[in-house]
Design an enzyme around this catalytic site. Structure first.
Site, mmCIF file in Angstrom:
data_model
loop_
_atom_site.group_PDB
_atom_site.id
_atom_site.type_symbol
_atom_site.label_atom_id
_atom_site.label_comp_id
_atom_site.label_asym_id
_atom_site.label_seq_id
_atom_site.Cartn_x
_atom_site.Cartn_y
_atom_site.Cartn_z
ATOM 1 N N HIS A 121 0.856 -1.200 0.000
ATOM 2 C CA HIS A 121 0.000 0.000 0.000
ATOM 3 C C HIS A 121 0.887 1.245 0.000
ATOM 4 O O HIS A 121 1.940 1.267 0.628
ATOM 5 C CB HIS A 121 -0.924 -0.015 1.218
ATOM 6 C CG HIS A 121 -1.995 1.028 1.126
ATOM 7 N ND1 HIS A 121 -1.762 2.347 1.408
ATOM 8 C CD2 HIS A 121 -3.294 0.940 0.748
ATOM 9 C CE1 HIS A 121 -2.875 3.034 1.208
ATOM 10 N NE2 HIS A 121 -3.827 2.200 0.802
ATOM 11 N N GLU A 135 0.737 3.937 1.507
ATOM 12 C CA GLU A 135 1.061 4.495 2.833
ATOM 13 C C GLU A 135 2.237 3.753 3.460
ATOM 14 O O GLU A 135 3.045 4.345 4.157
ATOM 15 C CB GLU A 135 -0.196 4.455 3.725
ATOM 16 C CG GLU A 135 -1.204 5.513 3.290
ATOM 17 C CD GLU A 135 -2.658 5.177 3.568
ATOM 18 O OE1 GLU A 135 -2.928 4.217 4.314
ATOM 19 O OE2 GLU A 135 -3.530 5.891 3.017
ATOM 20 N N GLY A 167 -7.816 9.306 -0.341
ATOM 21 C CA GLY A 167 -8.236 10.141 0.781
ATOM 22 C C GLY A 167 -8.634 11.560 0.420
ATOM 23 O O GLY A 167 -8.818 12.399 1.302
#
Ligand code: PGA
Length: 251
Positions: A95, A97, A173
């Site tokens: 991912h 992140e 996001g």
């Protein structure tokens, strides 16, 4: 995997503790999920509790990461084998992140993919370009590199599956998904890499390519109508039963 229901994978990130995860899993269990193959990915510590709740439901369990060795002196890491024991069938890998905050590299993702497959988990490999990469013209190069390095040399057995999630990093996001046509172009690039690495029948039968990045009920139907798209990796909108239900309804 053209003939199946779209897959919808909820990534709960580090947003919900154990009581909230149990509550959300119980609420999702009450939703009509027949239009999709549903996977939820709580934090590590919530997995066993959530596993009890979804045991007899049509909801599969996934983790948000695993380590590349199955056992050993690796303090703080979590083995894919233990995840399987905890009731997981899926694991999100690479991912953005984790690539950003934990310096996860393509090489690490590659090793984790191999470990996940050998433990009997379906890897959900995240690839995607940053805003800078999109603007300096290296979007496709980034997708090709990340996909190739994650999968090069990996043996896929007849019953094994791999999911590639195309997630433009700059969209995650933000509440604003990219245009469906743009997602389709990137997914075509990813699929071409798969055809370069594997036989056509393996690409067709064992791989899915999904989209992630600000998926919500307003953009689901457009994105799922794309021929290239097999489903979604959903962050924020998967952390509310109402929003998750609306996504599944609109598929
Ligand atoms: P988002 O997250 O849906 O909140 O953009 C997606 C993801 O990070 O997997």
């Amino acid at each position: 995997m053209a003939d199946q229901h779209p897959i919808v994978i909820g990534n709960w990130k580090m947003k919900l503790g154990i009581p909230e995860s149990k509550e959300l899993a119980s609420a999702i269990k009450k939703i009509n999920l027949t239009k999709a193959e549903v996977v939820i990915c709580p934090s590590f510590v919530s997995l066993t509790e959530v596993a009890k709740i979804v045991k007899h439901a049509d909801i599969a369990l996934g983790a948000q990461d695993c380590f590349w060795e199955s056992q050993g002196s690796f303090t703080g890491e979590v083995s894919a084998t233990y995840l399987k024991e905890a009731g997981c069938d899926f694991v999100i890998l690479g991912h953005s992140e984790r690539r950003k905050y934990l310096n996860e590299t393509d090489e690490m993702v590659h090793r984790k993919v191999g470990m996940a497959l050998s433990a009997g988990l379906v890897p959900v490999v995240c690839v995607g370009e940053t805003f800078e990469q999109r603007h300096d013209g290296s979007k496709d190069y980034t997708l090709i590199q990340q996909t190739t390095k994650a999968l090069e040399g990996v043996q896929i057995g007849p019953d094994q599956r791999v999911i590639i999630a195309y997630e433009p990093v700059w969209v995650i996001g933000t509440g604003q998904a990219i245009e469906p046509e743009e997602a389709a172009l990137s997914q075509q690039v990813i699929r071409q890499v798969l055809f370069d690495l594997f036989t056509p029948s393996v690409v067709k039968n064992n791989f899915s390519v999904i989209y992630g990045g600000s998926v919500d009920a307003t953009n689901t139907s457009q994105l799922i109508s794309l021929e290239e798209n097999d489903g979604f990796l959903v962050g924020a909108a998967s952390q509310s039963a109402e929003e998750f239900e609306a996504i599944i309804k609109n598929i």
